[in-house]
Design a protein around this motif. Structure first.
Motif, PDB file in Angstrom:
ATOM      1  N   LEU A  96      -0.969  -4.414   1.251  1.00 55.99           N
ATOM      2  CA  LEU A  96       0.307  -3.885   1.822  1.00 55.99           C
ATOM      3  C   LEU A  96       1.558  -4.661   1.042  1.00 55.99           C
ATOM      4  CD1 LEU A  96      -0.485  -4.001   5.766  1.00 55.99           C
ATOM      5  CD2 LEU A  96      -0.053  -2.150   4.314  1.00 55.99           C
ATOM      6  N   MET A  97       1.435  -5.774   0.649  1.00 50.70           N
ATOM      7  CA  MET A  97       2.686  -6.432  -0.123  1.00 50.70           C
ATOM      8  C   MET A  97       2.791  -5.804  -1.266  1.00 50.70           C
ATOM      9  SD  MET A  97       3.922  -8.840   2.033  1.00 50.70           S
ATOM     10  CE  MET A  97       4.556 -10.467   1.039  1.00 50.70           C
ATOM     11  N   GLN A  98       1.793  -5.383  -2.065  1.00 50.37           N
ATOM     12  CA  GLN A  98       1.891  -4.840  -3.222  1.00 50.37           C
ATOM     13  C   GLN A  98       2.505  -3.304  -2.938  1.00 50.37           C
ATOM     14  OE1 GLN A  98      -2.091  -5.194  -5.044  1.00 50.37           O
ATOM     15  NE2 GLN A  98      -1.070  -6.762  -6.431  1.00 50.37           N
ATOM     16  N   GLU A  99       2.054  -2.660  -1.746  1.00 47.45           N
ATOM     17  CA  GLU A  99       2.508  -1.443  -1.655  1.00 47.45           C
ATOM     18  C   GLU A  99       3.885  -1.316  -1.366  1.00 47.45           C
ATOM     19  OE1 GLU A  99       1.509   2.592   0.957  1.00 47.45           O
ATOM     20  OE2 GLU A  99       0.270   0.981   1.181  1.00 47.45           O
ATOM     21  N   ALA A 100       4.456  -2.190  -0.690  1.00 49.17           N
ATOM     22  CA  ALA A 100       5.879  -2.322  -0.130  1.00 49.17           C
ATOM     23  C   ALA A 100       6.788  -2.203  -1.395  1.00 49.17           C
ATOM     24  CB  ALA A 100       6.031  -3.641   0.639  1.00 49.17           C
ATOM     25  N   GLU A 101       6.414  -3.029  -2.342  1.00 45.60           N
ATOM     26  CA  GLU A 101       6.796  -3.134  -3.677  1.00 45.60           C
ATOM     27  C   GLU A 101       7.387  -1.720  -4.405  1.00 45.60           C
ATOM     28  OE1 GLU A 101       5.466  -5.893  -6.107  1.00 45.60           O
ATOM     29  OE2 GLU A 101       5.620  -7.639  -4.786  1.00 45.60           O
ATOM     30  N   THR A 102       6.608  -0.938  -4.122  1.00 47.25           N
ATOM     31  CA  THR A 102       6.606   0.462  -4.938  1.00 47.25           C
ATOM     32  C   THR A 102       6.756   1.648  -3.913  1.00 47.25           C
ATOM     33  OG1 THR A 102       4.316   0.672  -4.932  1.00 47.25           O
ATOM     34  CG2 THR A 102       5.012  -0.430  -6.862  1.00 47.25           C
ATOM     35  N   ALA A 103       6.707   1.554  -2.429  1.00 48.85           N
ATOM     36  CA  ALA A 103       6.788   2.709  -1.860  1.00 48.85           C
ATOM     37  C   ALA A 103       8.172   3.104  -1.593  1.00 48.85           C
ATOM     38  CB  ALA A 103       6.250   2.292  -0.341  1.00 48.85           C
ATOM     39  N   THR A 104       8.236   4.501  -1.852  1.00 48.58           N
ATOM     40  CA  THR A 104       9.497   5.170  -1.599  1.00 48.58           C
ATOM     41  C   THR A 104       9.653   6.153  -0.355  1.00 48.58           C
ATOM     42  OG1 THR A 104       8.608   7.153  -2.970  1.00 48.58           O
ATOM     43  CG2 THR A 104       9.773   5.479  -4.015  1.00 48.58           C
ATOM     44  N   ASP A 105       8.488   6.445   0.339  1.00 46.10           N
ATOM     45  CA  ASP A 105       8.817   7.094   1.471  1.00 46.10           C
ATOM     46  C   ASP A 105       9.280   6.313   2.713  1.00 46.10           C
ATOM     47  OD1 ASP A 105       6.975   8.189   4.185  1.00 46.10           O
ATOM     48  OD2 ASP A 105       7.736   9.799   3.205  1.00 46.10           O
ATOM     49  N   THR A 106      10.298   6.780   3.066  1.00 48.25           N
ATOM     50  CA  THR A 106      10.861   5.996   4.407  1.00 48.25           C
ATOM     51  C   THR A 106       9.813   5.316   5.570  1.00 48.25           C
ATOM     52  OG1 THR A 106      12.099   7.757   5.208  1.00 48.25           O
ATOM     53  CG2 THR A 106      13.155   6.359   3.727  1.00 48.25           C
ATOM     54  N   ASN A 107       9.163   6.716   5.990  1.00 48.17           N
ATOM     55  CA  ASN A 107       8.396   6.702   6.934  1.00 48.17           C
ATOM     56  C   ASN A 107       7.112   5.671   6.847  1.00 48.17           C
ATOM     57  OD1 ASN A 107       9.555   8.381   8.528  1.00 48.17           O
ATOM     58  ND2 ASN A 107       8.462  10.264   7.790  1.00 48.17           N
ATOM     59  N   ARG A 108       6.549   5.848   5.345  1.00 52.71           N
ATOM     60  CA  ARG A 108       5.539   4.818   4.935  1.00 52.71           C
ATOM     61  C   ARG A 108       5.914   3.241   5.010  1.00 52.71           C
ATOM     62  NH1 ARG A 108       0.726   3.087   5.922  1.00 52.71           N
ATOM     63  NH2 ARG A 108      -0.002   1.811   4.010  1.00 52.71           N
ATOM     64  N   ILE A 109       7.376   3.070   4.318  1.00 53.01           N
ATOM     65  CA  ILE A 109       7.749   1.688   4.418  1.00 53.01           C
ATOM     66  C   ILE A 109       7.912   1.266   5.678  1.00 53.01           C
ATOM     67  CG2 ILE A 109       9.785   0.425   3.786  1.00 53.01           C
ATOM     68  CD1 ILE A 109      10.317   2.724   1.380  1.00 53.01           C
ATOM     69  N   GLY A 110       8.313   2.136   6.622  1.00 51.60           N
ATOM     70  CA  GLY A 110       8.351   1.672   8.086  1.00 51.60           C
ATOM     71  C   GLY A 110       6.895   1.273   8.710  1.00 51.60           C
ATOM     72  N   GLU A 111       5.688   1.963   8.220  1.00 54.66           N
ATOM     73  CA  GLU A 111       4.716   1.706   8.661  1.00 54.66           C
ATOM     74  C   GLU A 111       4.098   0.424   8.023  1.00 54.66           C
ATOM     75  OE1 GLU A 111       2.261   5.046   7.599  1.00 54.66           O
ATOM     76  OE2 GLU A 111       3.058   6.497   9.195  1.00 54.66           O
ATOM     77  N   ILE A 112       4.400   0.336   6.836  1.00 55.00           N
ATOM     78  CA  ILE A 112       3.993  -1.186   6.159  1.00 55.00           C
ATOM     79  C   ILE A 112       4.660  -2.273   7.066  1.00 55.00           C
ATOM     80  CG2 ILE A 112       4.141  -2.245   3.799  1.00 55.00           C
ATOM     81  CD1 ILE A 112       4.082   0.373   2.427  1.00 55.00           C
ATOM     82  N   TYR A 113       5.928  -2.363   6.901  1.00 53.91           N
ATOM     83  CA  TYR A 113       6.539  -3.243   7.647  1.00 53.91           C
ATOM     84  C   TYR A 113       6.250  -3.617   9.156  1.00 53.91           C
ATOM     85  CZ  TYR A 113       9.188  -4.423   3.362  1.00 53.91           C
ATOM     86  OH  TYR A 113       9.447  -4.677   2.096  1.00 53.91           O
ATOM     87  N   GLU A 114       5.981  -2.536   9.673  1.00 59.84           N
ATOM     88  CA  GLU A 114       5.575  -2.632  11.044  1.00 59.84           C
ATOM     89  C   GLU A 114       4.185  -3.443  11.135  1.00 59.84           C
ATOM     90  OE1 GLU A 114       4.289  -0.172  15.031  1.00 59.84           O
ATOM     91  OE2 GLU A 114       4.921   0.595  13.352  1.00 59.84           O
ATOM     92  N   ARG A 115       3.252  -3.006  10.028  1.00 62.58           N
ATOM     93  CA  ARG A 115       1.863  -3.623  10.043  1.00 62.58           C
ATOM     94  C   ARG A 115       2.033  -5.062   9.644  1.00 62.58           C
ATOM     95  NH1 ARG A 115      -2.541  -5.448  12.291  1.00 62.58           N
ATOM     96  NH2 ARG A 115      -4.229  -5.568  10.823  1.00 62.58           N
ATOM     97  N   LEU A 116       2.587  -5.281   8.858  1.00 59.54           N
ATOM     98  CA  LEU A 116       3.051  -6.679   8.093  1.00 59.54           C
ATOM     99  C   LEU A 116       3.449  -7.636   9.164  1.00 59.54           C
ATOM    100  CD1 LEU A 116       4.237  -5.895   4.672  1.00 59.54           C
ATOM    101  CD2 LEU A 116       2.073  -7.140   5.122  1.00 59.54           C
TER     102      LEU A 116
END
Length: 527
Positions: A96-116
Motif C-alpha cells: 500500500l505504501m508503494q501504491e500510494a506513491e504512484t496512484a492517481t485515481d482519487t477514490n483509490r488513493i482514499g481507499e489506500i489511506y483509509e486502510r493505512l
C-alpha cells in the motif's frame, strides 16, 4: 478463528494425524506441544497451506479476511537494513505504501489511506524499534545492513518482522531457539499482551506456563485443547490417567466376576441361559484403554575418574577475545570448584560463549592466566558442533571412533543404545538425524571421556520437554561441575545454584537468583 476437522495426514506412510479435530477461538494464545517428530511443524505447514491436505473429509478453516503471519526463513544477507526488512515483512502495508506513491485515481488513493490508517501504518517505525530492542538489537543496529549480522541475528529480524505486522493469527515455531534469556523473557510478555490469536510451538516449559491461555496437545495422532499452560495440561493428564486407571480396575473386577459365573455354570442346564447372557455382556463390554506414556531415553553423565581438589580451574585477570581489535571481555577473574552448578547470564553478543570457549581451551587467552589440574577433563557442548558431525558417517561410526581402538562393535552398539539409538538407528547417517537426535549423539560422545566439568552452551534448543526433563535429572545426578548457558529458565532454575553475569566487557559472579536477574532485565527495558 481456526477450526480443524477430521484431519488425516501421513508422511512417507507414517500417520501423523488420524481424524484429528480442534477449535481455536479469537484472541487465544495457544501453546502447541508434543514430542519431537509427532507433527507439530507439519500442522503449522498445513494451516499455512504449504502442504496439501489430501484427506477428502478434512478441513482447516480460518475466519474470512483473517491475516496470517509466520516466520518463513531467516532474513537474507544483503545491503537492506534491519529496519527496512522488518517493515517490509508487513506485505500489505509495504504494498500500500508503494501504491500510494504512484496512484492517481482519487477514490483509490482514499481507499489506500483509509486502510493505512486502520493498520496504524504511520507508527510502524516506532513499533519496529520497540520490537527490535526487545529482541536484543541496539538502536545503532537498526540501520546496519543485514549482511553484517550472523544467521541467528537475521532470524531475530525475521521474528521482529512478523511481530510488527501484527497478523490476526500469529504462528511461531520454537521462537526462543534464536533468543537469549533476556529476549525470551521479553517475547513471553509480548505474546501475553498480543492483541490477536497466537499459535506457538514451544518446548520451553516456563514460556508456555507464563504466556499462553490454552494448550493444544498433539498425542497419539490426536489433537486436544485444554485451558491453561503446560503445567495445567500436565495436571489434567494426571487426573485423566488416574480416572481411567480406577475405571479399568472396576471393569476388570466386573469382567472377572462375570467370567467366574460363566465358568461355574456354563455346563449346568438350569443356568445355561443365564451363563449365555453373561457371555454376551462380556462380548459387549468395551475395553477401557489407558494411553501408554512414551518413554524418554535418559541422559547419562558418568562420574569422573577421581575428584579434583578445589579450585578445579581458575581464570586470573584474563582478557578474552579474538585479537586486539576484537577484545570481548577484560580482567576476568573467576574460579570453578568441583561441585559448582553455574548458569551464565547476559544478553547475546556480550561474550558468554567467548567465556566458556576460553575456559574449555577452545579459544586461547589474550592475556592473564588459566590455572587447572593437568588431569582435568572438560566436556564441551555447543550448538555449533551440530555442524561438526561428519557427513556420510553413521551414528555407529561416530561412537566407534570415540571408544578405545579395538573395541568390539557389539560394545559400540551397546553404548549407542544407552544414548537412545536403537539397533536400526545406529546405522543412520548423521545428516539424516533430527536436531534432537544430533544433540543426544553429541552429549553421549562427550560423556564417554567421563569429564570433570560439563560446559553446555544452549543444549536444549532441539529437545522436547520430556528430553529436557531427562537432561535436568542427569545434570543433577552428575557429581562434577556444570557451566550452563541457556534461554530455558526452567532448566537453569532446576540445575544451577549460582550465576555468572557477562555484561559490558566484564564477567563476574552475580549476587542474586534468576528471579532477581529477570527483574533487573525488565527494569532496564522500561528505563
Amino acid at each position: 478463528m481456526l477450526t480443524i476437522t477430521d484431519l488425516d495426514y501421513a508422511v512417507q506412510g507414517r500417520p501423523l494425524f488420524r481424524s484429528a479435530s480442534a477449535q481455536i477461538a479469537v484472541g487465544w494464545k495457544v501453546g502447541l506441544i508434543g514430542r519431537n517428530g509427532t507433527g507439530k511443524s507439519t500442522l503449522l505447514r498445513l494451516i499455512r497451506e504449504e502442504v496439501e491436505n489430501a484427506s477428502p473429509n478434512a478441513s482447516i478453516k480460518l475466519n474470512k479476511r483473517a491475516r496470517m503471519g509466520w516466520v518463513a526463513q531467516e532474513v537474507e544477507a544483503n545491503d537492506d537494513t534491519i529496519m527496512e526488512v522488518v517493515l517490509a515483512a508487513d506485505l500489505e502495508r509495504h504494498a500500500l505504501m508503494q501504491e500510494a506513491e504512484t496512484a492517481t485515481d482519487t477514490n483509490r488513493i482514499g481507499e489506500i489511506y483509509e486502510r493505512l490508517t486502520d493498520m496504524d501504518a504511520w507508527n510502524a517505525d516506532t513499533r519496529a524499534a520497540i520490537v527490535l530492542s526487545g529482541l536484543g538489537f541496539k538502536p545503532e543496529d537498526f540501520h546496519r545492513a543485514t549482511k553484517e549480522f550472523s544467521g541467528g541475528w537475521r532470524m531475530r529480524a525475521a521474528i521482529a518482522g512478523v511481530l510488527v505486522s501484527e497478523p490476526d493469527v500469529l504462528l511461531l515455531d520454537e521462537p526462543t531457539n534464536y533468543l537469549d534469556l533476556e529476549g525470551a523473557a521479553w517475547l513471553e510478555g509480548y505474546i501475553r499482551k498480543y492483541p490477536h490469536t497466537v499459535i506457538m510451538v514451544s518446548h520451553d516449559r516456563e514460556m508456555l506456563n507464563r504466556s499462553v491461555t490454552h494448550t493444544l496437545a498433539l498425542e497419539h495422532q490426536q489433537l486436544t485443547v485444554t485451558p491453561g499452560g503446560y503445567d495445567d495440561w500436565m495436571k489434567l493428564q494426571a487426573a485423566k490417567t488416574a480416572q481411567l486407571t480406577a475405571q479399568k480396575a472396576k471393569q476388570d473386577a466386573e469382567r472377572a466376576h462375570l467370567q467366574a459365573f460363566v465358568d461355574r455354570f456354563k455346563a449346568k442346564a438350569s443356568k445355561a441361559r443365564q451363563a449365555q447372557s453373561r457371555v454376551k455382556m462380556l462380548e459387549k463390554m468395551q475395553d477401557i484403554a489407558i494411553p501408554i506414556a512414551e518413554r524418554t531415553t535418559p541422559f547419562n553423565f558418568p562420574a569422573p575418574n577421581g575428584k579434583l581438589a578445589p579450585p578445579m580451574l581458575e581464570l586470573e585477570d584474563a582478557d578474552l577475545g579474538y585479537g586486539e581489535d576484537a577484545r570481548i571481555l577484560s580482567a576476568v577473574s573467576l574460579r570453578l570448584d568441583p561441585d559448582d552448578r553455574i548458569a551464565i547470564v547476559g544478553a547475546n553478543g556480550e561474550g558468554k560463549t567467548t567465556l566458556v570457549k576460553s575456559i574449555a581451551e577452545r579459544l586461547p587467552l589474550m592475556s592473564g592466566q588459566r590455572k587447572c589440574s593437568p588431569t582435568l577433563k572438560i566436556g564441551y557442548f555447543s550448538q555449533d558442533q551440530l555442524d561438526e558431525l561428519t557427513a556420510g558417517e553413521t551414528v555407529l561410526d561416530h561412537v566407534s571412533q570415540k571408544l578405545p581402538k579395538g573395541t568390539p562393535q557389539s560394545k559400540a552398539r551397546g553404548k549407542a543404545a544407552q544414548m537412545g539409538f536403537s539397533y536400526e538407528k545406529v546405522e543412520t547417517l548423521v545428516e539424516k538425524l533430527s536436531g534432537g537426535e544430533k544433540v543426544r549423539l553429541l552429549l553421549g560422545l562427550m560423556s564417554i571421556d567421563k569429564p570433570h566439568v560439563l560446559i553446555l552452551d544452549e543444549p536444549t534448543s532441539h529437545l522436547d520437554i520430556d528430553s529436557r526433563e531427562a537432561l535436568i535429572y542427569a545434570l543433577n545426578d552428575f557429581p562434577g561441575a556444570v557451566l550452563l548457558i541457556t534461554h530455558d529458565v526452567y532448566l537453569a532454575e532446576a540445575t544451577a545454584d549460582q550465576l555468572w553475569l557477562v555484561n559490558k566487557g566484564r564477567a563476574k559472579r552475580y549476587d542474586g537468583d534468576l528471579k532477581d536477574y529477570k527483574k533487573l532485565v525488565m527494569q532496564a527495558d522500561r528505563a
